[in-house]
Design a protein around this motif. Structure first.
Motif, PDB file in Angstrom:
ATOM      1  N   LEU A 106     -33.589  -7.016 -23.084  1.00  0.00           N
ATOM      2  CA  LEU A 106     -32.789  -6.262 -24.049  1.00  0.00           C
ATOM      3  C   LEU A 106     -31.315  -6.621 -23.859  1.00  0.00           C
ATOM      4  O   LEU A 106     -30.832  -6.672 -22.719  1.00  0.00           O
ATOM      5  N   GLY A 107     -30.610  -6.860 -24.951  1.00  0.00           N
ATOM      6  CA  GLY A 107     -29.202  -7.225 -24.841  1.00  0.00           C
ATOM      7  C   GLY A 107     -28.380  -6.671 -25.978  1.00  0.00           C
ATOM      8  O   GLY A 107     -28.910  -6.213 -26.999  1.00  0.00           O
ATOM      9  N   GLY A 108     -27.075  -6.724 -25.813  1.00  0.00           N
ATOM     10  CA  GLY A 108     -26.194  -6.254 -26.875  1.00  0.00           C
ATOM     11  C   GLY A 108     -24.744  -6.380 -26.485  1.00  0.00           C
ATOM     12  O   GLY A 108     -24.394  -6.697 -25.340  1.00  0.00           O
ATOM     13  N   HIS A 109     -23.891  -6.132 -27.459  1.00  0.00           N
ATOM     14  CA  HIS A 109     -22.445  -6.161 -27.267  1.00  0.00           C
ATOM     15  C   HIS A 109     -21.906  -4.743 -27.350  1.00  0.00           C
ATOM     16  O   HIS A 109     -22.195  -4.021 -28.312  1.00  0.00           O
ATOM     17  N   SER A 110     -21.166  -4.290 -26.338  1.00  0.00           N
ATOM     18  CA  SER A 110     -20.483  -3.009 -26.351  1.00  0.00           C
ATOM     19  C   SER A 110     -21.475  -1.859 -26.545  1.00  0.00           C
ATOM     20  O   SER A 110     -22.317  -1.622 -25.680  1.00  0.00           O
ATOM     21  N   LEU A 111     -21.423  -1.167 -27.690  1.00  0.00           N
ATOM     22  CA  LEU A 111     -22.372  -0.077 -27.915  1.00  0.00           C
ATOM     23  C   LEU A 111     -23.806  -0.598 -27.956  1.00  0.00           C
ATOM     24  O   LEU A 111     -24.740   0.123 -27.606  1.00  0.00           O
ATOM     25  N   GLY A 112     -23.994  -1.855 -28.372  1.00  0.00           N
ATOM     26  CA  GLY A 112     -25.318  -2.457 -28.319  1.00  0.00           C
ATOM     27  C   GLY A 112     -25.801  -2.612 -26.893  1.00  0.00           C
ATOM     28  O   GLY A 112     -26.986  -2.426 -26.593  1.00  0.00           O
ATOM     29  N   ALA A 113     -24.892  -2.946 -25.964  1.00  0.00           N
ATOM     30  CA  ALA A 113     -25.242  -3.031 -24.553  1.00  0.00           C
ATOM     31  C   ALA A 113     -25.591  -1.655 -23.999  1.00  0.00           C
ATOM     32  O   ALA A 113     -26.543  -1.506 -23.219  1.00  0.00           O
ATOM     33  N   LEU A 114     -24.835  -0.635 -24.407  1.00  0.00           N
ATOM     34  CA  LEU A 114     -25.149   0.726 -23.976  1.00  0.00           C
ATOM     35  C   LEU A 114     -26.514   1.148 -24.509  1.00  0.00           C
ATOM     36  O   LEU A 114     -27.310   1.781 -23.794  1.00  0.00           O
ATOM     37  N   THR A 115     -26.814   0.807 -25.758  1.00  0.00           N
ATOM     38  CA  THR A 115     -28.125   1.113 -26.328  1.00  0.00           C
ATOM     39  C   THR A 115     -29.234   0.474 -25.496  1.00  0.00           C
ATOM     40  O   THR A 115     -30.268   1.095 -25.220  1.00  0.00           O
ATOM     41  N   ALA A 116     -29.004  -0.773 -25.068  1.00  0.00           N
ATOM     42  CA  ALA A 116     -30.001  -1.471 -24.252  1.00  0.00           C
ATOM     43  C   ALA A 116     -30.219  -0.754 -22.923  1.00  0.00           C
ATOM     44  O   ALA A 116     -31.363  -0.586 -22.472  1.00  0.00           O
ATOM     45  N   LEU A 117     -29.145  -0.325 -22.265  1.00  0.00           N
ATOM     46  CA  LEU A 117     -29.277   0.363 -20.979  1.00  0.00           C
ATOM     47  C   LEU A 117     -30.000   1.701 -21.142  1.00  0.00           C
ATOM     48  O   LEU A 117     -30.859   2.061 -20.322  1.00  0.00           O
ATOM     49  N   LEU A 118     -29.664   2.450 -22.191  1.00  0.00           N
ATOM     50  CA  LEU A 118     -30.349   3.721 -22.434  1.00  0.00           C
ATOM     51  C   LEU A 118     -31.826   3.491 -22.726  1.00  0.00           C
ATOM     52  O   LEU A 118     -32.691   4.220 -22.221  1.00  0.00           O
ATOM     53  N   ALA A 119     -32.124   2.468 -23.518  1.00  0.00           N
ATOM     54  CA  ALA A 119     -33.514   2.166 -23.854  1.00  0.00           C
ATOM     55  C   ALA A 119     -34.303   1.717 -22.638  1.00  0.00           C
ATOM     56  O   ALA A 119     -35.530   1.875 -22.588  1.00  0.00           O
ATOM     57  N   ALA A 120     -33.596   1.145 -21.659  1.00  0.00           N
ATOM     58  CA  ALA A 120     -34.256   0.704 -20.429  1.00  0.00           C
ATOM     59  C   ALA A 120     -34.540   1.867 -19.485  1.00  0.00           C
ATOM     60  O   ALA A 120     -35.108   1.658 -18.411  1.00  0.00           O
ATOM     61  N   GLY A 121     -34.145   3.078 -19.874  1.00  0.00           N
ATOM     62  CA  GLY A 121     -34.449   4.266 -19.079  1.00  0.00           C
ATOM     63  C   GLY A 121     -33.287   4.840 -18.310  1.00  0.00           C
ATOM     64  O   GLY A 121     -33.468   5.777 -17.525  1.00  0.00           O
ATOM     65  N   ALA A 122     -32.071   4.336 -18.534  1.00  0.00           N
ATOM     66  CA  ALA A 122     -30.903   4.789 -17.779  1.00  0.00           C
ATOM     67  C   ALA A 122     -30.240   5.976 -18.469  1.00  0.00           C
ATOM     68  O   ALA A 122     -29.245   5.823 -19.186  1.00  0.00           O
ATOM     69  N   GLY A 123     -30.783   7.175 -18.275  1.00  0.00           N
ATOM     70  CA  GLY A 123     -30.142   8.368 -18.813  1.00  0.00           C
ATOM     71  C   GLY A 123     -28.891   8.709 -18.029  1.00  0.00           C
ATOM     72  O   GLY A 123     -28.755   8.345 -16.850  1.00  0.00           O
ATOM     73  N   PRO A 124     -27.908   9.376 -18.655  1.00  0.00           N
ATOM     74  CA  PRO A 124     -26.653   9.701 -17.964  1.00  0.00           C
ATOM     75  C   PRO A 124     -26.885  10.570 -16.731  1.00  0.00           C
ATOM     76  O   PRO A 124     -27.771  11.431 -16.712  1.00  0.00           O
ATOM     77  N   GLU A 125     -26.066  10.353 -15.701  1.00  0.00           N
ATOM     78  CA  GLU A 125     -26.109  11.205 -14.522  1.00  0.00           C
ATOM     79  C   GLU A 125     -25.652  12.617 -14.893  1.00  0.00           C
ATOM     80  O   GLU A 125     -24.796  12.801 -15.768  1.00  0.00           O
ATOM     81  N   PRO A 126     -26.185  13.641 -14.227  1.00  0.00           N
ATOM     82  CA  PRO A 126     -25.712  15.012 -14.475  1.00  0.00           C
ATOM     83  C   PRO A 126     -24.218  15.136 -14.189  1.00  0.00           C
ATOM     84  O   PRO A 126     -23.669  14.422 -13.351  1.00  0.00           O
ATOM     85  N   GLY A 127     -23.570  16.081 -14.898  1.00  0.00           N
ATOM     86  CA  GLY A 127     -22.159  16.350 -14.663  1.00  0.00           C
ATOM     87  C   GLY A 127     -21.213  15.580 -15.560  1.00  0.00           C
ATOM     88  O   GLY A 127     -20.010  15.516 -15.280  1.00  0.00           O
ATOM     89  N   LEU A 128     -21.728  15.008 -16.670  1.00  0.00           N
ATOM     90  CA  LEU A 128     -20.868  14.226 -17.564  1.00  0.00           C
ATOM     91  C   LEU A 128     -19.734  15.070 -18.131  1.00  0.00           C
ATOM     92  O   LEU A 128     -18.591  14.619 -18.214  1.00  0.00           O
ATOM     93  N   GLY A 129     -20.040  16.307 -18.536  1.00  0.00           N
ATOM     94  CA  GLY A 129     -19.008  17.166 -19.111  1.00  0.00           C
ATOM     95  C   GLY A 129     -17.862  17.414 -18.145  1.00  0.00           C
ATOM     96  O   GLY A 129     -16.687  17.388 -18.532  1.00  0.00           O
ATOM     97  N   ARG A 130     -18.188  17.649 -16.880  1.00  0.00           N
ATOM     98  CA  ARG A 130     -17.142  17.868 -15.877  1.00  0.00           C
ATOM     99  C   ARG A 130     -16.304  16.613 -15.676  1.00  0.00           C
ATOM    100  O   ARG A 130     -15.071  16.686 -15.620  1.00  0.00           O
ATOM    101  N   ARG A 131     -16.968  15.459 -15.600  1.00  0.00           N
ATOM    102  CA  ARG A 131     -16.218  14.209 -15.405  1.00  0.00           C
ATOM    103  C   ARG A 131     -15.313  13.931 -16.593  1.00  0.00           C
ATOM    104  O   ARG A 131     -14.182  13.456 -16.437  1.00  0.00           O
ATOM    105  N   CYS A 132     -15.789  14.220 -17.793  1.00  0.00           N
ATOM    106  CA  CYS A 132     -14.978  13.973 -18.986  1.00  0.00           C
ATOM    107  C   CYS A 132     -13.795  14.916 -19.065  1.00  0.00           C
ATOM    108  O   CYS A 132     -12.712  14.534 -19.508  1.00  0.00           O
TER     109      CYS A 132
END
Length: 516
Positions: free
Chosen positions: A306-332
């Motif tokens: 799976l590959g992509g550019h920018s948001l396409g790369a993020l889509t590939a990582l999410l599709a590969a099973g990489a859900g965000p780590e807990p605590g995103l709201g606090r980090r943001c």
């Protein structure tokens, strides 16, 4: 959306109070206007203060206040009402107060009102029109933000300096043989439409089949996804090159976050797409994989990349099973306080906190992810939850302020599960858009493209950057085909020079050296 606004506010600002070094300095906005128009350059207290500046600094103040904040009213309205626009205005409210109140919504409403009257709005127009007696500009609060920006840029510059201290390794690849522009080779391209339940119109797909009988049959095949506002044609150079070397490649279109969506933004017909498009993008990918499984189309290969550019790369990582780590709201909450102008991807990353991502199961036979100008520093600050046998190739450019390589590509590489095939390639002088081949570049074959980008956005020598990215991706894919990595990176970092182009290949050990 905002309610209907009066074309003229009931009152407008008359006084500008600048807080600097703990002191409040009040100035008349009318005097500021006179000074700008050279009517009263020395006749007011404000003029006296400003005339103490050297000539270049005075001209800088004039340019800042007279510069158009907005010069396209249709597109500006859409951006103001987007998630990213609202968040940036919220952060501005910590720096600018209207009658000592937060200004995010007031600034937005005032800009909307001004846009009812004129197509172009300058900074001074906004100061004059704010509905208040007094506008406060807190330079003391701005200085830490500016310091943070400067520190991030200095870290990027320091990265390049340290990388260039590495001895140059000999390179056997000749870029002249890597990219060709012969349009006859596009006979390997097949255009396909795929009807899907979640879209109102069929997906447009590009299928690149192996075009040479002189290369061995490959076990891997690739799906490539364009970035936000991207077109499948932006990957034509890579699809063509990989098919020549025996790999099957499928390039997706993502309606709603493609070139047509950007065109609609430019015409003022819709807000800019953001992270809210990710669930639909993931459904697009699922639909394509299911269609291949049903035999709707055939592509050689049984291991998926799976590959992509920018948001396409993020889509590939999410599709590969990489859900965000807990605590995103606090980090943001901590990160957005600094106005992420030098890392705009963080706005998208933080918006994901408000997006309902579907549960994802990695595709069967997933072997690797290829991410061009990828990002994810806030999503995965410690660990990217990918299977250990999934290798990852990341690339970036030293001029990229959307996904800067130090925090995004190198940070992401360090957070990946240990895998000897995973690596990052950083290209000096390349930008976020260097992998995007658009109209005006030789061999694009695209017709009129919405991405009309100059060198200041594309970076230097985009065709040569793409040629070297092609070489590095082929090298990565060949390692996957062999099932082993040929040649280790000495000390975790390798400095390559091809003509005038410098690039740096890093493994996970090398990435950690620059981040620890």
């Amino acid at each position: 959306m905002l309610c209907a606004l009066s074309p003229r506010p009931a009152r407008t600002a008359t006084e500008l109070v600048v807080r600097f070094d703990g002191m409040d300095l009040p100035f008349s906005i009318a005097d500021l206007g006179g000074w700008l128009n050279e009517e009263e350059r020395g006749a007011s207290e404000l003029g006296t203060w400003l005339n103490l500046l050297d000539e270049d600094s005075r001209q800088g103040v004039v340019d800042l206040l007279k510069a158009p904040l907005i010069n396209d009213r249709s597109m500006a309205r859409q951006i103001l009402n987007s998630w990213a626009g609202r968040r940036l205005l919220d952060q501005v409210s910590d720096l600018v107060l209207v009658d000592d109140d937060s200004t995010g919504q007031i600034v937005q409403a005032t800009l909307e009102s001004l846009l009812d009257q004129r197509a172009e709005v300058t900074t001074f127009d906004l100061l004059q029109a704010l509905p208040a007696k007094r506008v406060r500009l807190d330079l003391d609060a701005l200085l830490p933000v500016a310091t943070s920006w400067r520190r991030q840029l200095e870290r990027q510059q320091d990265l390049v300096k340290v990388l260039n201290q590495q001895p140059v390794s000999p390179s056997s690849e000749n870029p002249e043989t890597v990219f060709e522009t012969d349009s006859a080779s596009d006979r390997a391209l097949e255009q396909l439409t795929l009807s899907v339940e979640h879209r109102g119109r069929p997906l447009q797909l590009q299928l690149w089949r192996p075009s040479s009988v002189s290369v061995p049959e490959r076990s891997h095949w690739l799906i490539l996804m364009p970035g936000l506002g991207g077109s499948p044609d932006h990957f034509r150079w890579l699809g063509r090159a990989l098919s020549r070397r025996g790999w099957s490649v499928l390039v997706l279109e993502h309606p709603g976050s493609d070139a047509l969506a950007v065109q609609a933004l430019l015409e003022g017909r819709r807000p800019p797409p953001g992270a809210e498009v990710l669930p639909e993008r993931l459904k697009d990918l699922d639909a394509v994989l299911a269609a291949r499984e049903r035999g709707v189309f055939e592509l050689q290969g049984h291991r998926l990349v799976l590959g992509g550019h920018s948001l396409g790369a993020l889509t590939a990582l999410l599709a590969a099973g990489a859900g965000p780590e807990p605590g995103l709201g606090r980090r943001c909450g901590q990160d957005l306080d600094d106005l992420p102008i030098s890392n705009l991807s963080r706005l998208l990353q933080c918006q994901i906190e408000e997006v309902s991502l579907p549960a994802v199961r990695p595709p069967a036979q997933l072997a690797a992810v290829v991410g061009l100008n990828s990002f994810g520093s806030l999503l995965w600050p410690r660990r990217v939850p990918l299977p250990e046998d999934v290798a990852v190739f990341l690339s970036g450019g030293t001029l990229d302020l959307i996904t800067p390589p130090l925090s995004e590509q190198l940070g992401l590489l360090r957070s990946l599960p240990a895998n000897p095939a995973s690596r990052a390639v950083l290209v000096e002088g390349a930008s976020h858009f260097s992998p995007v081949r658009v109209e005006g570049q030789s061999g694009s074959g695209q017709g009129d493209d919405v991405f009309q980008l100059g060198e200041e956005l594309v970076g230097v020598q985009p065709l040569r950057v793409q040629a070297q990215l092609e070489t590095e991706i082929v090298r990565f894919l060949l390692d996957l085909e062999r099932g082993r990595v040929l040649g280790s990176v000495q000390g975790g970092v390798e400095h390559l020079q091809v003509g005038e182009l410098h690039l740096h290949r890093l493994d996970q050990t090398g990435a950690a050296r620059f981040l620890d």
